[in-house]
Design a protein around this motif. Sequence first.
Motif, short mmCIF file in Angstrom:
data_model
loop_
_atom_site.label_atom_id
_atom_site.label_comp_id
_atom_site.label_asym_id
_atom_site.label_seq_id
_atom_site.Cartn_x
_atom_site.Cartn_y
_atom_site.Cartn_z
N ALA A 1 0.85 -1.12 -0.14
CA ALA A 1 -0.01 -0.07 -0.10
C ALA A 1 0.87 1.28 -0.15
N ALA A 2 2.26 1.31 0.19
CA ALA A 2 2.91 2.43 0.22
C ALA A 2 3.42 2.72 -1.00
N HIS A 3 2.92 1.90 -2.09
CA HIS A 3 3.70 2.23 -3.51
C HIS A 3 2.30 2.33 -4.52
N LYS A 4 2.69 3.11 -5.34
CA LYS A 4 1.48 3.30 -6.08
C LYS A 4 1.01 2.40 -7.09
N ALA A 5 1.68 1.54 -7.62
CA ALA A 5 1.38 0.22 -8.16
C ALA A 5 1.26 -0.63 -7.51
N GLY A 6 1.33 -0.96 -6.05
CA GLY A 6 0.80 -1.93 -5.27
C GLY A 6 -0.66 -1.59 -4.94
N ARG A 7 -0.95 -0.07 -4.82
CA ARG A 7 -2.27 0.47 -4.59
C ARG A 7 -3.31 -0.19 -5.64
N HIS A 8 -2.56 0.00 -7.07
CA HIS A 8 -3.37 -0.11 -8.07
C HIS A 8 -3.70 -1.63 -8.27
N GLY A 9 -2.73 -2.44 -7.53
CA GLY A 9 -3.14 -3.97 -7.92
C GLY A 9 -4.22 -4.31 -6.76
N GLN B 1 -7.71 -4.06 -7.52
CA GLN B 1 -8.42 -5.05 -8.33
C GLN B 1 -8.75 -6.31 -7.48
N ARG B 2 -8.39 -6.28 -6.40
CA ARG B 2 -8.54 -7.75 -5.62
C ARG B 2 -10.24 -7.87 -5.31
N ARG B 3 -10.57 -8.90 -5.30
CA ARG B 3 -12.03 -9.17 -5.29
C ARG B 3 -12.22 -9.38 -3.58
N GLY B 4 -13.36 -9.09 -3.00
CA GLY B 4 -13.78 -9.47 -1.79
C GLY B 4 -13.37 -8.40 -0.89
N ARG B 5 -13.64 -8.54 0.39
CA ARG B 5 -13.52 -7.55 1.40
C ARG B 5 -11.95 -7.25 1.78
N LEU B 6 -11.57 -6.18 2.09
CA LEU B 6 -10.19 -5.93 2.40
C LEU B 6 -10.15 -5.74 3.83
N GLU B 7 -9.31 -6.32 4.54
CA GLU B 7 -8.92 -6.35 5.95
C GLU B 7 -8.49 -4.92 6.17
N ASP B 8 -9.02 -4.68 7.64
CA ASP B 8 -9.04 -3.34 8.11
C ASP B 8 -7.56 -2.81 8.12
N ALA B 9 -6.56 -3.58 8.48
CA ALA B 9 -5.19 -3.23 8.38
C ALA B 9 -4.65 -2.82 7.02
N VAL B 10 -5.07 -3.42 5.89
CA VAL B 10 -4.70 -3.08 4.61
C VAL B 10 -5.40 -1.75 4.23
N VAL B 11 -6.80 -1.60 4.60
CA VAL B 11 -7.55 -0.36 4.36
C VAL B 11 -6.85 0.83 5.07
N ASP B 12 -6.44 0.79 6.13
CA ASP B 12 -5.70 1.52 7.00
C ASP B 12 -4.50 1.93 6.34
N THR C 1 -3.55 5.60 4.38
CA THR C 1 -2.34 6.31 5.08
C THR C 1 -1.32 6.69 3.91
N HIS C 2 -1.24 5.96 2.93
CA HIS C 2 -0.51 6.25 1.77
C HIS C 2 -1.03 6.90 0.51
N GLY C 3 -2.44 6.58 0.41
CA GLY C 3 -3.12 6.65 -0.77
C GLY C 3 -3.70 8.06 -0.78
N ASP C 4 -4.56 8.56 -1.86
CA ASP C 4 -5.17 9.59 -1.95
C ASP C 4 -6.59 9.70 -2.35
N CYS C 5 -7.27 10.57 -2.74
CA CYS C 5 -8.61 10.55 -2.96
C CYS C 5 -8.91 9.41 -4.15
N ASN C 6 -8.10 9.16 -5.24
CA ASN C 6 -8.25 8.09 -6.21
C ASN C 6 -8.26 6.69 -5.42
#
Length: 453
Positions: free
Chosen positions: A27-35, A38-49, A53-58
């Motif tokens: 999540a600290a990298h733009k390319a990782g956030r893009h990937g 595209q994941r399916r299903g619910r994201l864990e809270d730690a990942v969303v957090d 922290t690292h992302g933007d409005c996009n």
Amino acid sequence: MTSLDHPQLSGLGRNPSAPQDVLVRLAAHKAGRHGISQRRGRLEDAVVDALLTHGDCNTAVGLHGDRISPEMRRRIAEHPDPAIRNAFTDFVRDMVNRKVQIGIDDLEEAYGQPRVMLAGTQSPSLRAAVARAWYDRPLAVQVELLADPDPQVRAAATERRNPGVPPEWRERCLADPAVRVNVARYAPLTLEQFAQLMRHKEKELHQAVAGNPHLTAEMVAQLLGLDDPLVRVAIAQSRHVDAETRDRLYALVEAERADGSIEAEVALSWNFAELDWLREAPLDERMSYLDCRHTTFRRVLASCRDLPEEAWRQLDDDPELVVRRAAARRPNTPPEVLEGLVRVHGDVLHIRPLLVDHPNFPRDALRTFVDEPSPNVRYLALEDPELPLPHLQRLAAAAEPFLRRGVARHPNITDGLLERLLGDPDPQVADDAAANSVLQPTQMYRILTAAGL
């Protein structure tokens, strides 16, 4: 979305077996956030957090609904940055204003109201968006949309033939310039209504009428004189014209195409109308089209399931591939017909199920496809989930990137071969290799460390 500069990170972000700590670091990298987006299903809270922290409005646009927990939804709703707090809502509102199709569930979530209330909102653009997205709306809602004072709403409400226009509303809709063309495409017409529509000089309206599946023989006869290739092809596909007339109409359009007419090319090559009347006709009537010279009719006939055996033998040998493929989808297609068709011509990967997934297809023949000259046929060997390593290695050495991508996604790939494809010069191959669920955690951590994460 594959990152051209960091494909391993974008692929790893959508890897279904990536553990939580890997996703948090990604999540600290733009390319990782893009990937991750595209994941399916619910994201864990730690990942969303980590994404917040690292992302933007996009990044925040994708954090909504069942994709995140109620706790994370509350956190976003209380976020101090309005761009983050309103990211999803602003995105949906922008799509509505741009008249871009968006799902009814997303509309409800973004506007915080049930669809019934949204259908009566003050914003015409939003009412039109509801009309485009709410396919199974009740008749009472449809009537309200048909009576809407804004023409864009009425047009949106009549784009599809379902839920359609009630008989008592047809006259009014056919007189309405905002919806006339839409309704003329599918509503049953009286002879008087047909005559009224034909008095208009709109080319698009005449084309819409010509494609109406409810036309009578008398109406079709009145359309024969129109000098429009789209109308001619539509009328040629009517059940109300004889073979001689049909041949004449097609010949006229084919001559126009030979002279360089773009409209004729579109009419002949991009006409996706389905001849439902032929599919629903009695068997004897359908069989009369077995030797029709026009491919569309034989293709529709081949999509039936109750033809006699002699008809199937002829359709299996049809000169047009599209007809042979349609015939091969019947339940009792012989294995040798399926294998022969696929071995020579490959499969159509965007039409599911594939022919190689047909119950009668000899699955043990799949791995023999690696010896075929056509790369499109060799690709189908990858449909064998237990394809042996030597076969995978041969395909991984292919010049065609799509073959290497197929190997990178294969469930029987080895760690060594996967490692090799992670370094492939084609970013999409490397992305698919990183997204393969058999990728070992040690390889995942190595990717993260190499990227400084």
